[in-house]
Design an enzyme around this catalytic site. Structure first.
Site, mmCIF file in Angstrom:
data_model
loop_
_atom_site.group_PDB
_atom_site.id
_atom_site.type_symbol
_atom_site.label_atom_id
_atom_site.label_comp_id
_atom_site.label_asym_id
_atom_site.label_seq_id
_atom_site.Cartn_x
_atom_site.Cartn_y
_atom_site.Cartn_z
ATOM 1 N N TYR B 443 47.510 29.201 111.063
ATOM 2 C CA TYR B 443 48.712 28.355 111.186
ATOM 3 C C TYR B 443 49.601 28.366 109.954
ATOM 4 C CZ TYR B 443 46.010 24.188 109.409
ATOM 5 O OH TYR B 443 45.270 23.292 108.710
ATOM 6 N N GLU B 444 50.740 27.701 110.082
ATOM 7 C CA GLU B 444 51.806 27.729 109.046
ATOM 8 C C GLU B 444 52.278 29.151 108.778
ATOM 9 O OE1 GLU B 444 52.890 25.003 108.726
ATOM 10 O OE2 GLU B 444 51.173 23.708 109.106
ATOM 11 N N GLY B 445 52.338 29.952 109.834
ATOM 12 C CA GLY B 445 52.644 31.370 109.680
ATOM 13 C C GLY B 445 51.348 32.115 109.459
ATOM 14 N N GLN B 450 52.679 35.955 106.481
ATOM 15 C CA GLN B 450 52.770 35.747 105.029
ATOM 16 C C GLN B 450 52.930 37.085 104.311
ATOM 17 O OE1 GLN B 450 52.926 32.623 103.947
ATOM 18 N NE2 GLN B 450 52.495 31.909 106.021
#
Lengths: 611, 611
Positions: B443-445, B450
């Site tokens: 998650y969060e990319g 990233q």
């Protein structure tokens, strides 16, 4: 719900094109007489097996994970919905007896076929597959060292699948270190023994799927020496067979609890309390460890197949998602009419998918090669061939167990990554594959223990003889193909790595010999895990180069209508360019030796040895 | 039950010896005026934080995993036993406001301190830590781009922790690809908007721990352009504040279901249905993506800290087990009086433990370096220093997110391996750390995203300027220490790798420019994940070399009574000998480029693009 289709085309390629299974089996009267050298027959059995696995086992996989097994207060265990019914179908169709000895009611099919079916079962429902899987080990041990009486009483039932088996080794304080087990055996004076102690982590240790459960138990007979030399193997049935051979009196072995585990929830992992349970000696007194290794070796290859099966099914599901999920745009557009392109259009997604494909296909090749070697070891008329096959099995079993389960777990994790957030959600099934795959790296001897078996026992203590035989196979292939247009570059990379493996072996061996103060073992221990991984890449590299050679010839001959061989070539190329280079790091790490691990235990870990 | 002790000694080493946090903060009037440049005060806050975390959060970690969150038919969510009470203590003690702006009731402490506390909370109970954690992002976005009215109404409540926040980005068809979201906003004509749509995977999306939940929601205002340029950010409270600022009317946002997940069971991952919910615009129309990135960047470092925290706690538990568990014998015997030696005496076990120690300590150094850079970026009086810090944060945030969560997961898996079979059993806690750590990579990319952010945006699109600044720091250290007796060899390895990183960067950049038919992006995409990992090792190598230099000086000066510095030296040696060599493989893989991934999609994957 997760999908799964057995890789039939790959089985046919590996059996008939890579390994020449039918020709090989044809050299063994046991199989030739049985028509097991008929390729069509082998293919048909696998298709039938796939129908059973895809139709009956796959739909129960998530049920098993969600429901788990339930234990009643009196120690009886209920398996998840559908498990028992599917097992009845499995038994009724005769699948348990597939590769068993016809002498005891088996169908006498080759291990090669049974191995392929086991991979399928592990893909579809590994927790379910462990119930019949554990029986296999019990059958092996009884067949090899059991008395005629025990064989006659138990083997037909076990082989038919009417009864299942277990392996009872671990105790709360003794896992890897079986020499310190405390379970005791006392001679009852009537040919039976009274077994008392607690065994933990017993897979399929208690359940409702079969009418009887036959435990093979390591215990220490009163008066036996300490350590591994004082351990014997006993057969302890849940129900003691009566005069007619039917389950009779309930024996003194009870499931004390079931473990709460990360995965394989559908399989009952039992704590078994033996309280003067009646048992019968299997094989010789104090030879229990040797006898148990018969079971363990079968179980180790079987565990490798769990890694293979779980990697394969995770890959298949990641692939399906990657074709279907539209997210971000690529240039050129893959689906110009849609708001986004399928994520398979992104190279990094293909990297993850190809990792799964490359490891699964090489693992399958290794597994079938070993299965054929087991067939050869058991049935080849030429003693030299039998010995050669046995050596190969001995050398490669720890590699198959550890490398295949490590890769299977990593492939499951990468496949989960392909699904992004959905990979973390239970309904998609990927997270279950990850949890289920994790145990393969731990049980049947941790992968660290496998590595020590490989480097310490199978290579160094053997003086490198088995390794040299393997190196001979590689060299033979290399010499024949070093100029080959397609595989020449693979052969070159492989030969370099194989030579380096020899150098690393000698380096570690020398360090171990020169080390002082008992530190020799430390050098082996320090290098073993990286060494096994290096070794695994050499073996997979050999298999990928061989597969690529066959594929290249087919493509050149214009015999690749469905692109199967083109896919093999692409996957081989990916393997050598993106996975095989791991050897570059491993080689440096192996060379670093034990020194970086020989730290000040007090300063680094706050640990003070007693002196 | 798992143990955990906050690594206080390491915080003090990193803050005061490696980073000189107090001197740095002393240069910033904001902190100097606040006495935040007093090292003793910082240490005391961390000790206080550790007492709260170890005493209140750790005991709830397994409860949270076993119970999970429960949703009632009307969409209300109950958190696991004890979560709400612990949150009340957290709020009452003022912890939520730790590093928040005093203007809105914050305590104005440096990020450096808050970062350390967040690591502790993630170690002890990551699912719990996510409730206040998500609030941080909402505070950042509101502080930076919210209107004065919104700030006055919401910031004091959020900062005090009375209300919590969420980030509502993902929709069923749109994860990474936020440009295609469908949630709509219609202008109500009264300064508010009606938000309608479905958001999924909303962490802390609904719960009973705070009296109100403030959702920050990406939606498309009617008439806005397609894609990411037509997305705006809205604030949607669960309860609309009344005239007195207290929670009033229930808003039209309801939790439709909770996800069944692999881990972080204690955190409610909600499907949120917005049905004409009243929302208020945050920042500018159609600038929602930019505004959301303020939250995302905070969340990315926060996610990296989850990897760090989970790796650390897994390591601590593996270490405790390895000292305690007696299994097999070593030469010389560690505990001669016992039947076996503790498994920490086996080098391979130490290899697994040192992997955890080396990655955790380097990750902690990186996290605190970034936190100090955030403090500098926000408060340094010198604009050049602020810019320099901002560039470093931008460059290293994707590395911190991906490298720290990948390492955290791998360390959790290896720590689980140390426990053998017990590692697979829930009660020991290791398997929960593995499951909880897995989400950080997703998650969060995802970590793939990233990697693209690092290589594509932060390095190549930047013309390598930020990378060169980092390289400058490395070179400065290398030049000063290349002759150093202790760290000279590390400096040499590091310099080679840093040069190679430059070469690889140029290689990929050149391939990307030269590629034809829109295939340039493929070269970046193909190399990104391996590139980030290589980059991460260069950063960790730099930090380990610096830490080793400090430790060597202390040892040489005879200032190492408790062996802390000797341990740093041993861990640095292990890192460079056994982990850093991964760069050897990565370099080959990066050079292989996109070609091995550019396969015949029909043959390899059975995929046919529409034309």
């Amino acid at each position: 719900m997760p999908i799964y289709k057995a890789p039939q085309r790959d089985y046919r390629f590996l059996m008939h094109e890579l390994l020449g299974v039918s020709e090989q089996l044809g050299q063994m009267p046991f199989y030739a007489d049985n028509d097991m050298n008929d390729p069509d027959l082998l293919n048909q059995v696998l298709e039938e097996a796939a129908r059973f696995v895809e139709g009956e086992l796959l739909p129960l996989n998530r049920t098993g994970d969600v429901q788990g097994c339930k234990r009643s207060d009196d120690g009886e265990v209920t398996t998840p919905d559908g498990f028992k019914a599917a097992y009845k179908k499995y038994v009724d169709a005769g699948w348990p007896a597939l590769d068993a000895d016809p002498k005891w009611g088996g169908q006498g099919m080759p291990h090669t076929v049974a191995n392929a079916m086991l991979e399928m079962m592990n893909s579809a429902n590994v927790a379910w597959a462990m119930y019949p899987g554990l029986t296999h080990g019990a059958v092996s041990a009884l067949s090899e060292v059991g008395s005629e009486d025990l064989q006659q009483l138990y083997l037909p039932k076990l082989i038919a699948g009417e009864w299942t088996g277990t392996m009872c080794l671990t105790e709360p304080h003794a896992g890897t270190d079986l020499g310190i087990i405390r379970t005791k055996a006392a001679d009852n004076g009537d040919g039976s023994y009274a077994i008392t102690g607690t065994k933990i982590f017993i897979s399929a240790g208690e359940h409702d799927m079969a009418e009887n459960i036959i435990h093979l138990v390591l215990a220490r007979l009163e008066g036996s020496p300490e350590g591994t030399k004082g351990i014997s193997l006993f057969l302890v049935p849940k129900y003691i067979p009566d005069a007619s051979g039917k389950p009779g009196e309930r024996n003194g072995v009870v499931c004390g609890s079931l473990e709460h585990k990360m995965g394989i929830h559908g399989n009952a992992t039992a704590v078994l309390n033996f309280d003067g349970a009646r048992g019968w000696l299997v094989g010789e007194v104090n030879k229990g460890m040797n006898h148990m290794f018969i079971m363990m070796n079968a179980a180790r290859l079987g565990t490798g197949l769990q890694g293979l099966g779980l990697g394969e099914v995770a890959y298949q599901n990641a692939l399906a998602y990657a074709k279907d999920r539209l997210q971000m745009r690529t240039e050129p557009r893959t689906l110009p009419g849609e708001v986004a392109d399928p994520i398979i259009a992104h190279p990094d997604v293909r990297r993850m998918l190809l990792t799964g494909k490359a490891y699964s296909e090489a693992g399958r090749a290794l597994a079938l090669w070993l299965a054929l070697s087991l067939d050869t070891e058991a049935h080849h008329p030429d003693e030299a061939k039998r010995k050669e096959a046995a050596d190969l099995v001995a050398l490669l079993t720890p590699v198959a167990k550890a490398f295949m389960t490590d890769n299977g777990f990593n492939v499951a994790v990468q496949s989960q990554q392909v699904l992004g957030g959905h990979g973390y959600i239970a309904e998609w099934g990927l997270e279950q594959f990850v949890r289920d795959a994790r145990i393969g790296q731990i049980y049947e001897g941790t992968n660290g223990i496998q590595s020590l078996d490989l480097l310490g026992r199978k290579v160094l203590m053997d003086g490198g003889k088995k390794l040299q035989k393997l190196a001979g196979l590689l060299q033979e292939f290399a010499e024949a193909n070093e100029e080959d247009e397609t595989v020449g570059s693979y052969v070159s990379a492989l030969s370099k790595a194989a030579n380096q493996l020899g150098t690393l072996t000698m380096l570690v061996g020398q360090k171990a010999m020169e080390a002082e103060g008992g530190k020799g073992a430390d050098e082996v221990n320090a290098a073993a895990v990286d060494y096994l991984r290096y070794f695994g890449h050499v073996v997979y590299g050999y298999l990928w180069a061989r597969m690529a050679k066959i594929a290249a010839d087919k493509v050149a001959a214009g015999e690749d209508k469905d692109g199967f061989y083109a896919a093999k070539l692409a996957t081989a190329e990916f393997y050598f360019k993106k996975l095989f280079p791991e050897t570059k790091a491993l080689s440096v790490q192996i060379k670093a030796g034990a020194e970086p691990l020989d730290v000040d235990m007090k300063a680094v870990f706050g640990f003070e040895a007693a002196h």
